[in-house]
Design a protein around this motif. Structure first.
Motif, PDB file in Angstrom:
ATOM      1  N   LYS A  36     -10.997  -3.299  -8.149  1.00 55.89           N
ATOM      2  CA  LYS A  36     -10.138  -3.704  -7.033  1.00 55.89           C
ATOM      3  C   LYS A  36     -10.699  -3.270  -5.684  1.00 55.89           C
ATOM      4  N   SER A  37     -11.255  -2.085  -5.620  1.00 57.13           N
ATOM      5  CA  SER A  37     -11.749  -1.559  -4.350  1.00 57.13           C
ATOM      6  C   SER A  37     -13.216  -1.873  -4.103  1.00 57.13           C
ATOM      7  N   GLY A  38     -13.906  -2.504  -5.061  1.00 60.62           N
ATOM      8  CA  GLY A  38     -15.310  -2.856  -4.856  1.00 60.62           C
ATOM      9  C   GLY A  38     -16.252  -1.681  -4.963  1.00 60.62           C
ATOM     10  N   ILE A  39     -15.931  -0.700  -5.792  1.00 56.04           N
ATOM     11  CA  ILE A  39     -16.795   0.458  -5.991  1.00 56.04           C
ATOM     12  C   ILE A  39     -17.878   0.105  -7.001  1.00 56.04           C
ATOM     13  N   ALA A  40     -19.102   0.494  -6.713  1.00 56.73           N
ATOM     14  CA  ALA A  40     -20.217   0.245  -7.628  1.00 56.73           C
ATOM     15  C   ALA A  40     -20.000   1.014  -8.923  1.00 56.73           C
ATOM     16  N   PRO A  41     -20.403   0.462 -10.064  1.00 52.61           N
ATOM     17  CA  PRO A  41     -21.152  -0.785 -10.269  1.00 52.61           C
ATOM     18  C   PRO A  41     -20.286  -2.024 -10.444  1.00 52.61           C
ATOM     19  N   LEU A  42     -19.009  -1.967 -10.141  1.00 54.55           N
ATOM     20  CA  LEU A  42     -18.117  -3.130 -10.258  1.00 54.55           C
ATOM     21  C   LEU A  42     -17.899  -3.786  -8.894  1.00 54.55           C
ATOM     22  N   HIS A  43     -18.971  -3.909  -8.138  1.00 58.01           N
ATOM     23  CA  HIS A  43     -18.901  -4.444  -6.772  1.00 58.01           C
ATOM     24  C   HIS A  43     -19.465  -5.851  -6.675  1.00 58.01           C
ATOM     25  N   TRP A  44     -19.831  -6.481  -7.785  1.00 57.09           N
ATOM     26  CA  TRP A  44     -20.590  -7.730  -7.756  1.00 57.09           C
ATOM     27  C   TRP A  44     -19.845  -8.872  -7.066  1.00 57.09           C
ATOM     28  N   TRP A  45     -18.521  -8.827  -7.030  1.00 59.13           N
ATOM     29  CA  TRP A  45     -17.732  -9.894  -6.406  1.00 59.13           C
ATOM     30  C   TRP A  45     -17.574  -9.705  -4.905  1.00 59.13           C
ATOM     31  N   PHE A  46     -17.776  -8.498  -4.426  1.00 65.05           N
ATOM     32  CA  PHE A  46     -17.436  -8.137  -3.048  1.00 65.05           C
ATOM     33  C   PHE A  46     -18.271  -8.889  -2.003  1.00 65.05           C
ATOM     34  N   PRO A  47     -19.613  -8.939  -2.105  1.00 64.68           N
ATOM     35  CA  PRO A  47     -20.382  -9.655  -1.066  1.00 64.68           C
ATOM     36  C   PRO A  47     -20.076 -11.145  -0.973  1.00 64.68           C
ATOM     37  N   VAL A  51       0.838  -1.208   0.000  1.00 68.14           N
ATOM     38  CA  VAL A  51       0.000   0.000   0.000  1.00 68.14           C
ATOM     39  C   VAL A  51       0.865   1.246   0.000  1.00 68.14           C
ATOM     40  N   MET A  52       1.921   1.260   0.812  1.00 62.72           N
ATOM     41  CA  MET A  52       2.791   2.427   0.875  1.00 62.72           C
ATOM     42  C   MET A  52       3.548   2.642  -0.434  1.00 62.72           C
ATOM     43  N   ILE A  53       3.948   1.551  -1.100  1.00 64.17           N
ATOM     44  CA  ILE A  53       4.637   1.691  -2.391  1.00 64.17           C
ATOM     45  C   ILE A  53       3.715   2.321  -3.427  1.00 64.17           C
ATOM     46  N   THR A  54       2.445   1.883  -3.435  1.00 59.58           N
ATOM     47  CA  THR A  54       1.485   2.434  -4.394  1.00 59.58           C
ATOM     48  C   THR A  54       1.234   3.911  -4.137  1.00 59.58           C
ATOM     49  N   ILE A  55       1.084   4.279  -2.878  1.00 64.46           N
ATOM     50  CA  ILE A  55       0.789   5.675  -2.549  1.00 64.46           C
ATOM     51  C   ILE A  55       1.969   6.589  -2.876  1.00 64.46           C
ATOM     52  N   SER A  56       3.175   6.137  -2.569  1.00 68.24           N
ATOM     53  CA  SER A  56       4.357   6.990  -2.732  1.00 68.24           C
ATOM     54  C   SER A  56       4.989   6.893  -4.105  1.00 68.24           C
ATOM     55  N   GLN A 103      -8.863  -9.959  -8.630  1.00 66.18           N
ATOM     56  CA  GLN A 103      -7.755  -9.018  -8.510  1.00 66.18           C
ATOM     57  C   GLN A 103      -6.724  -9.212  -9.616  1.00 66.18           C
ATOM     58  N   ALA A 104      -6.509 -10.463 -10.029  1.00 66.26           N
ATOM     59  CA  ALA A 104      -5.570 -10.707 -11.132  1.00 66.26           C
ATOM     60  C   ALA A 104      -6.113 -10.131 -12.438  1.00 66.26           C
ATOM     61  N   LEU A 105      -7.425 -10.285 -12.663  1.00 66.40           N
ATOM     62  CA  LEU A 105      -8.037  -9.693 -13.855  1.00 66.40           C
ATOM     63  C   LEU A 105      -7.925  -8.170 -13.832  1.00 66.40           C
ATOM     64  N   ALA A 106      -8.193  -7.572 -12.671  1.00 65.24           N
ATOM     65  CA  ALA A 106      -8.105  -6.116 -12.558  1.00 65.24           C
ATOM     66  C   ALA A 106      -6.662  -5.632 -12.725  1.00 65.24           C
ATOM     67  N   SER A 107      -5.693  -6.344 -12.167  1.00 68.31           N
ATOM     68  CA  SER A 107      -4.288  -5.927 -12.273  1.00 68.31           C
ATOM     69  C   SER A 107      -3.784  -6.025 -13.707  1.00 68.31           C
ATOM     70  N   SER A 108      -4.135  -7.130 -14.402  1.00 68.32           N
ATOM     71  CA  SER A 108      -3.699  -7.269 -15.795  1.00 68.32           C
ATOM     72  C   SER A 108      -4.355  -6.215 -16.686  1.00 68.32           C
ATOM     73  N   TRP A 143       1.474  -0.022 -10.005  1.00 63.17           N
ATOM     74  CA  TRP A 143       1.037  -1.387 -10.312  1.00 63.17           C
ATOM     75  C   TRP A 143       1.848  -2.411  -9.524  1.00 63.17           C
ATOM     76  N   MET A 144       3.137  -2.193  -9.377  1.00 60.93           N
ATOM     77  CA  MET A 144       3.980  -3.116  -8.599  1.00 60.93           C
ATOM     78  C   MET A 144       3.542  -3.152  -7.137  1.00 60.93           C
ATOM     79  N   GLY A 145       3.177  -1.988  -6.581  1.00 67.16           N
ATOM     80  CA  GLY A 145       2.684  -1.963  -5.207  1.00 67.16           C
ATOM     81  C   GLY A 145       1.374  -2.715  -5.050  1.00 67.16           C
ATOM     82  N   LEU A 146       0.484  -2.589  -6.029  1.00 64.82           N
ATOM     83  CA  LEU A 146      -0.780  -3.335  -5.989  1.00 64.82           C
ATOM     84  C   LEU A 146      -0.539  -4.836  -6.068  1.00 64.82           C
ATOM     85  N   GLU A 147       0.447  -5.263  -6.868  1.00 66.77           N
ATOM     86  CA  GLU A 147       0.747  -6.687  -6.971  1.00 66.77           C
ATOM     87  C   GLU A 147       1.358  -7.221  -5.680  1.00 66.77           C
ATOM     88  N   ILE A 148       2.242  -6.464  -5.055  1.00 62.35           N
ATOM     89  CA  ILE A 148       2.803  -6.889  -3.769  1.00 62.35           C
ATOM     90  C   ILE A 148       1.700  -7.005  -2.724  1.00 62.35           C
TER      91      ILE A 148
END
Length: 340
Positions: A104-115, A18-23, A64-69, A31-36
């Motif tokens: 990745k974060s489950g924001i609507a309307p792409l939240h269908w996997w989250f519940p 998370v810190m790598i992605t933010i900084s 998450q792999a689909l979203a990262s790719s 993208w590397m931070g998200l993969e870690i």
């Protein structure tokens, strides 16, 4: 939560991702931070003794792999388009890059996997999913989206989060749709300013940690189990009810304070329709919070003659800090209003 030294190591690398992605100052570094972060969270999710946890971990990894790719592909496509053409469609590329981050974060309307993923996890992993795993994608979205797109995503998340939790009986799914609803409010706070988003996220994280800690102590997972609790456990019941009302944003609880600030700023900026829409949908959210504890609020209510016996040691060390946090949620808002 930390069963051995390996889980501690994975949690440290999770936070470092998370810190790598933010900084990061480049999209490839983000993208590397998200993969870690992803590769560190999968071993934390895994539990060989529970088939539901294994299924949830597999679903989470595939999404998450689909979203990262997709995120990496759209980043490379943007770089190529800018080299080939001088007049690239920045609006379309922004939408394409932001879509994997929303997934990745489950924001609507792409939240269908989250519940479905949240339903198979234990409470501590649910807490990580609702708090720590939201930071990096939302920060990246704030760098991409303009106010119009962020406003649209905010209203969509609040709408889906409010309506989706109305007919749920599982506390995990209710907290999932509550998280989607709060993400909408966070996007509105991020549209106003980063400091307001940090303030909202801190309060939401504190309320979520306290509520999940109380639920984990009582070992309950469904709404009907709350009415079957032992009547002598009034302190955990008081904590759960006060935290539910605070999560719903009912004044004078602590959860009302950041929502009140957001509504006031939106009205001052002549965004009355958005503020009204968010307030009306928050009433729907408050409905399914009240449904969990309304029967216990009534003086005359039916309870079973037998109640669940929980193996909880009633010592102050178990839930003294939980009681303190719930009391702060009740008292801090009116004190803040007095000095503002």
């Amino acid at each position: 939560m930390f069963k051995n030294s390996a889980s501690i190591m994975f949690f440290i690398t999770l936070a470092s991702g998370v810190m790598i992605t933010i900084s990061s100052n480049s999209w490839l570094g983000a993208w590397m931070g998200l993969e870690i972060n992803l590769l560190s969270f999968i071993p934390i999710l895994m539990n060989n003794n529970n088939v539901f946890t294994t299924e949830a971990a597999l679903k989470y990894f595939l999404i998450q792999a689909l979203a990262s790719s997709s995120f990496l592909f759209f980043i490379l496509m943007e770089i190529l388009f800018k080299k080939i053409t001088l007049n690239s469609n920045d609006f379309m590329i922004t939408l394409l890059i932001s879509s994997p981050l929303m997934m990745k974060s489950g924001i609507a309307p792409l939240h269908w996997w989250f519940p479905s993923v949240m339903e198979g996890l234990n409470w501590m992993n649910c807490l990580i999913m609702m708090t720590l795993q939201k930071i990096a994608p939302i920060i990246l979205l704030s760098l991409l989206l303009n106010n119009i797109l962020m406003n649209l995503i905010s209203l969509t998340s609040i709408l889906f989060g409010s309506i989706g939790g109305m007919n749920q009986l599982s506390i995990r799914k209710i907290m999932t749709y509550s998280s989607i609803n709060h993400i909408g409010w966070m996007m509105s706070a991020l549209m106003i300013g980063e400091n307001l988003w940090i303030f909202y996220f801190t309060i939401y994280s504190m309320m979520s940690i306290t509520f999940i800690s109380a639920i984990k102590l009582l070992n309950i997972s469904f709404i009907n189990q709350i009415s079957m609790l032992n009547n002598n456990l009034w302190t955990p019941k008081f904590m759960i009810f006060s935290l539910l009302l605070s999560l719903g944003g009912l004044p004078p609880f602590l959860g009302f304070l950041p929502k009140w600030i957001i509504i006031q700023i939106l009205i001052n900026n002549c965004m009355t329709f958005q503020a009204t829409f968010m307030v009306v949908l928050s009433l729907i959210t408050l409905y399914y919070y009240l449904r969990m504890c309304y029967s216990s609020f009534m003086i005359l209510h039916s309870e079973p003659s037998w109640n669940m016996l929980t193996k909880m040691n009633n010592t102050p060390l178990n839930y003294s800090w939980l009681l303190l946090t719930s009391l702060l949620g009740l008292l801090l808002t009116p004190i803040t209003i007095m000095f503002m």
